[in-house]
Write an enzyme that holds these catalytic residues in place. Structure first.
Site, mmCIF file in Angstrom:
data_model
loop_
_atom_site.group_PDB
_atom_site.id
_atom_site.type_symbol
_atom_site.label_atom_id
_atom_site.label_comp_id
_atom_site.label_asym_id
_atom_site.label_seq_id
_atom_site.Cartn_x
_atom_site.Cartn_y
_atom_site.Cartn_z
ATOM 1 N N ASP A 1 0.828 -1.206 0.000
ATOM 2 C CA ASP A 1 0.000 0.000 0.000
ATOM 3 C C ASP A 1 0.864 1.259 0.000
ATOM 4 O O ASP A 1 1.885 1.322 0.702
ATOM 5 C CB ASP A 1 -0.878 0.034 1.250
ATOM 6 N N GLU B 1 -13.937 -2.552 -2.210
ATOM 7 C CA GLU B 1 -14.155 -2.693 -0.763
ATOM 8 C C GLU B 1 -15.502 -2.121 -0.339
ATOM 9 O O GLU B 1 -15.850 -0.976 -0.663
ATOM 10 C CB GLU B 1 -13.044 -2.000 0.023
#
Length: 302
Positions: free
Chosen positions: A93, A192
């Protein structure tokens, strides 16, 4: 066989392998990991991809959310994971603040995750200004995974971890963002906390693999938090998580047993120690509170 039993297992999962998995309708199993022991176990279990997530903030570093996580935190964690994962694709990330301001600085940060951290790919949240970065990094040879729906780095703007895309307007915006991310050159995209029908629509409209978390069964793969599926996150539960083990109480009880053994003098014993020729202790200069074995024998203490 692969981890899902439907195709050959590669020596190393690569970006092209993930594309092939989608084309051949092979589901992609992804999990987060933040350290070498976790990565080693996930890799040995046949996980296809490991995400070194900025969720390290709330799961490992004790932060309330991902926002305080730094580039140094991510580089160090990625280095630990990449050094222990020999098969899985390692995706790191880009933490909050590492790409939202200066594009050149963002590129330099992505390069750090690859050069210093050993990542094979990086992940950005959202579209907007991230699109130019995705295109630029793709041209530089750094694969990029996108992320739409609930984007944790925007938790304050979104009002917390809430399902996104439940209205026509918001669903269209997420679909448009996913298409833009694909067009910019991303090789995959995380969906998500969006409704399952929307995830199915997005997956059907893209040619790159979709990785779901809290978005239903219609994505090309799934990613879950290490601590959630193993019962290491305390009492917290989420609708989208299946707990495959409850290791928290087992670990707590094991450590409690260790503490009791130490406090009660039951551990360690000589079984756990190394001995030596006791003559070598005679006439040592040291603390007089600890007499030599010979002195103990003379005094009758032995």
């Amino acid at each position: 066989m692969s981890s899902n039993g439907t195709g050959p297992t590669p020596k190393r999962v690569t970006v092209p392998w993930l594309r092939e998995a989608r084309a051949e309708d092979r589901r992609i199993a992804m999990v987060t990991a933040y350290d070498a022991p976790s990565a080693r176990l996930a890799d040995a279990a046949g996980i296809d991809a490991i995400l070194v997530g900025d969720s390290i903030g709330s799961n490992v570093l004790g932060f309330a959310n991902e926002l305080p996580v730094t580039m140094d935190d991510m580089v160090r964690a990625t280095r630990a994971v990449s050094g222990a994962a020999y098969r899985a694709l390692v995706v790191a990330d880009m933490p909050f603040g590492s790409y939202q301001c200066n594009e050149d600085e963002a590129v330099a940060n992505a390069v750090r995750l690859v050069k210093e951290g050993g990542a094979q790919a990086v992940k950005f949240e959202g579209a907007g200004r991230a699109l130019a970065l995705i295109e630029r990094l793709s041209h530089c040879g750094i694969p990029v995974m996108g992320h739409v729906g609930f984007t944790p780095q925007s938790t304050h703007a979104l009002g917390g971890a809430r399902v996104q895309g439940k209205t026509r307007a918001s669903a269209q915006a997420i679909l448009d963002a996913a298409r833009e991310i694909q067009f910019a050159g991303a090789f995959s995209i995380v969906l998500e906390l969006i409704p399952a029908p929307l995830a199915r629509t997005i997956t059907g409209s893209l040619t790159i693999p979709t990785i779901g978390i809290g978005s239903g069964p219609h994505c090309d793969g799934q990613v879950q938090i290490w601590h959630d599926i193993l019962g290491l996150g305390g009492e917290r539960t989420f609708r989208h998580v299946r707990r495959y083990a409850n290791l928290g109480p087992l670990i707590r009880d094991a450590i409690a047993s260790y503490a009791l053994d130490v406090q009660g003098g039951q551990f360690p014993t000589m079984e756990h120690a190394v001995s030596m020729d006791l003559d070598q202790l005679d006439n040592l200069d040291g603390d007089e509170r600890f007499p030599s074995e010979a002195q103990k024998e003379e005094s009758g203490e032995g």
